[in-house]
Design a protein around this motif. Structure first.
Motif, mmCIF file in Angstrom:
data_model
loop_
_atom_site.group_PDB
_atom_site.id
_atom_site.type_symbol
_atom_site.label_atom_id
_atom_site.label_comp_id
_atom_site.label_asym_id
_atom_site.label_seq_id
_atom_site.Cartn_x
_atom_site.Cartn_y
_atom_site.Cartn_z
ATOM 1 N N GLY A 80 0.806 -1.221 0.000
ATOM 2 C CA GLY A 80 0.000 0.000 0.000
ATOM 3 C C GLY A 80 0.836 1.267 0.000
ATOM 4 N N LYS A 81 2.125 1.141 0.279
ATOM 5 C CA LYS A 81 3.007 2.314 0.230
ATOM 6 C C LYS A 81 3.326 2.717 -1.202
ATOM 7 C CE LYS A 81 4.878 1.754 4.857
ATOM 8 N NZ LYS A 81 6.066 1.609 5.706
ATOM 9 N N THR A 82 2.885 1.922 -2.186
ATOM 10 C CA THR A 82 2.991 2.386 -3.572
ATOM 11 C C THR A 82 1.999 3.525 -3.801
ATOM 12 O OG1 THR A 82 1.397 0.728 -4.375
ATOM 13 C CG2 THR A 82 3.742 0.144 -4.482
ATOM 14 N N VAL A 83 0.939 3.556 -3.004
ATOM 15 C CA VAL A 83 -0.071 4.611 -3.071
ATOM 16 C C VAL A 83 0.243 5.709 -2.054
ATOM 17 C CG1 VAL A 83 -2.528 5.126 -2.771
ATOM 18 C CG2 VAL A 83 -1.837 2.958 -3.821
ATOM 19 N N HIS A 84 0.639 5.323 -0.872
ATOM 20 C CA HIS A 84 0.946 6.263 0.222
ATOM 21 C C HIS A 84 2.464 6.328 0.404
ATOM 22 C CE1 HIS A 84 -3.273 6.676 1.214
ATOM 23 N NE2 HIS A 84 -3.371 5.369 1.042
ATOM 24 N N VAL A 85 3.135 6.891 -0.601
ATOM 25 C CA VAL A 85 4.598 6.906 -0.639
ATOM 26 C C VAL A 85 5.192 7.666 0.544
ATOM 27 C CG1 VAL A 85 6.607 7.526 -2.038
ATOM 28 C CG2 VAL A 85 4.540 6.662 -3.141
ATOM 29 N N SER A 86 4.490 8.657 1.061
ATOM 30 C CA SER A 86 5.028 9.421 2.200
ATOM 31 C C SER A 86 5.242 8.536 3.419
ATOM 32 C CB SER A 86 4.088 10.577 2.563
ATOM 33 O OG SER A 86 2.838 10.080 3.032
ATOM 34 N N GLU A 87 4.546 7.410 3.490
ATOM 35 C CA GLU A 87 4.686 6.501 4.618
ATOM 36 C C GLU A 87 5.947 5.634 4.514
ATOM 37 O OE1 GLU A 87 1.011 4.452 5.549
ATOM 38 O OE2 GLU A 87 -0.125 6.327 5.451
ATOM 39 N N LEU A 88 6.674 5.762 3.399
ATOM 40 C CA LEU A 88 7.974 5.088 3.286
ATOM 41 C C LEU A 88 9.012 5.740 4.193
ATOM 42 C CD1 LEU A 88 8.532 4.306 -0.484
ATOM 43 C CD2 LEU A 88 8.708 2.700 1.411
ATOM 44 N N SER A 89 8.885 7.023 4.380
ATOM 45 C CA SER A 89 9.884 7.733 5.184
ATOM 46 C C SER A 89 9.281 8.427 6.394
ATOM 47 C CB SER A 89 10.627 8.757 4.308
ATOM 48 O OG SER A 89 9.707 9.630 3.697
ATOM 49 N N GLY A 90 7.993 8.231 6.618
ATOM 50 C CA GLY A 90 7.333 8.845 7.763
ATOM 51 C C GLY A 90 6.242 7.937 8.293
ATOM 52 N N PRO A 91 5.637 8.332 9.397
ATOM 53 C CA PRO A 91 4.603 7.488 10.004
ATOM 54 C C PRO A 91 3.313 7.498 9.186
ATOM 55 C CG PRO A 91 4.736 9.581 11.157
ATOM 56 C CD PRO A 91 5.850 9.576 10.141
ATOM 57 N N GLY A 92 2.490 6.522 9.473
ATOM 58 C CA GLY A 92 1.192 6.462 8.826
ATOM 59 C C GLY A 92 0.694 5.044 8.703
ATOM 60 N N ALA A 93 -0.613 4.906 8.677
ATOM 61 C CA ALA A 93 -1.218 3.577 8.583
ATOM 62 C C ALA A 93 -2.180 3.458 7.405
ATOM 63 C CB ALA A 93 -1.951 3.259 9.891
ATOM 64 N N GLU A 94 -2.258 4.495 6.590
ATOM 65 C CA GLU A 94 -3.187 4.438 5.449
ATOM 66 C C GLU A 94 -2.801 3.347 4.459
ATOM 67 O OE1 GLU A 94 -4.469 8.168 3.694
ATOM 68 O OE2 GLU A 94 -3.602 9.214 5.424
ATOM 69 N N HIS A 95 -1.527 2.997 4.422
ATOM 70 C CA HIS A 95 -1.063 1.982 3.470
ATOM 71 C C HIS A 95 -1.619 0.596 3.787
ATOM 72 C CE1 HIS A 95 1.840 1.207 6.731
ATOM 73 N NE2 HIS A 95 1.994 0.013 6.197
ATOM 74 N N GLU A 96 -2.048 0.366 5.022
ATOM 75 C CA GLU A 96 -2.461 -0.981 5.412
ATOM 76 C C GLU A 96 -3.707 -1.432 4.658
ATOM 77 O OE1 GLU A 96 -2.604 -0.638 9.674
ATOM 78 O OE2 GLU A 96 -0.499 -0.015 9.726
ATOM 79 N N GLU A 97 -4.794 -0.727 4.803
ATOM 80 C CA GLU A 97 -6.016 -1.108 4.093
ATOM 81 C C GLU A 97 -5.864 -0.883 2.589
ATOM 82 O OE1 GLU A 97 -9.360 -2.954 3.350
ATOM 83 O OE2 GLU A 97 -8.447 -2.876 5.345
ATOM 84 N N ALA A 98 -5.134 0.169 2.202
ATOM 85 C CA ALA A 98 -4.898 0.417 0.777
ATOM 86 C C ALA A 98 -4.160 -0.760 0.142
ATOM 87 C CB ALA A 98 -4.102 1.711 0.590
ATOM 88 N N GLY A 99 -3.221 -1.332 0.880
ATOM 89 C CA GLY A 99 -2.476 -2.477 0.370
ATOM 90 C C GLY A 99 -3.359 -3.695 0.179
#
Length: 197
Positions: A80-99
């Motif tokens: 899901g970090k392909t969509v929420h790229v900012s979470e590669l270098s910072g916090p965040g959980a949006e990538h989980e369900e997106a993934g």
């Protein structure tokens, strides 16, 4: 250049040596335009998951787990970090369900897609042994020890084996210490790739 970096991150020569990502995962990451750093991270976690799965299989033959699901889950947990790229270098959980959603949209079964959503929610009661192994691989690849997560895995193993919790803990601690020794190399490998696609 980016395609070359992505290919190298997914399966090129690595120091330390890391198993390549499965072809199915590599194709998906290429299709999604994955940042090379994400692919490098997934490769490192996938390699560690192999080590954990090998250990469980060899030392706990009575423990039933879905090895292939664990390996696929480790290789795709942060897709899901392909969509929420900012979470590669910072916090965040949006990538989980997106993934999880991305994987389902690309024909991955719910049984395998779930790891993208469960890898950070290991404390929930519905999480099984396979999920705990993926979550642990996502921590120990960089030698991050999470006592509560380790305790959950130890308890699950002790339930099946009938051994004392302290015996299971000592065994797990030993393998995690060994795997953790390679963390600096894995971190350097990941950091050698750019965050941008």
């Amino acid at each position: 250049m980016t395609n070359t970096l992505l290919a190298r991150a997914m399966g090129g020569t690595a120091d330390p040596p890391l198993l390549p990502l499965p072809d199915r995962v590599a194709e998906l990451l290429a299709e999604l335009g994955s940042p090379p750093r994400l692919a490098a991270h997934l490769r490192a976690v996938h390699d560690v998951a192999h080590q954990l799965a090998d250990w469980v299989g060899l030392t706990h033959p009575a423990v039933l787990f879905d090895r292939e699901a664990v390996l696929f889950g480790a290789a795709t947990h942060d897709v899901g970090k392909t969509v929420h790229v900012s979470e590669l270098s910072g916090p965040g959980a949006e990538h989980e369900e997106a993934g999880r959603t991305l994987l389902l949209q690309h024909g991955v079964s719910p049984r395998l897609a779930r790891f993208a959503a469960t890898h950070a929610s290991w404390a929930e009661s519905r999480v099984g042994l396979d999920d705990l192994l993926v979550s642990l691989a996502d921590k120990i690849w960089k030698n991050k020890r999470v006592p509560d997560l380790e305790d959950l895995l130890v308890a699950r193993l002790a339930e099946v084996t009938g051994r004392a919790v302290w015996e299971e803990f000592i065994a797990l601690d030993g393998v995690l210490a060994r795997i953790g020794e390679g963390a600096d190399g894995r971190l350097a490998f990941q950091a050698s790739f750019p965050v941008g696609a």
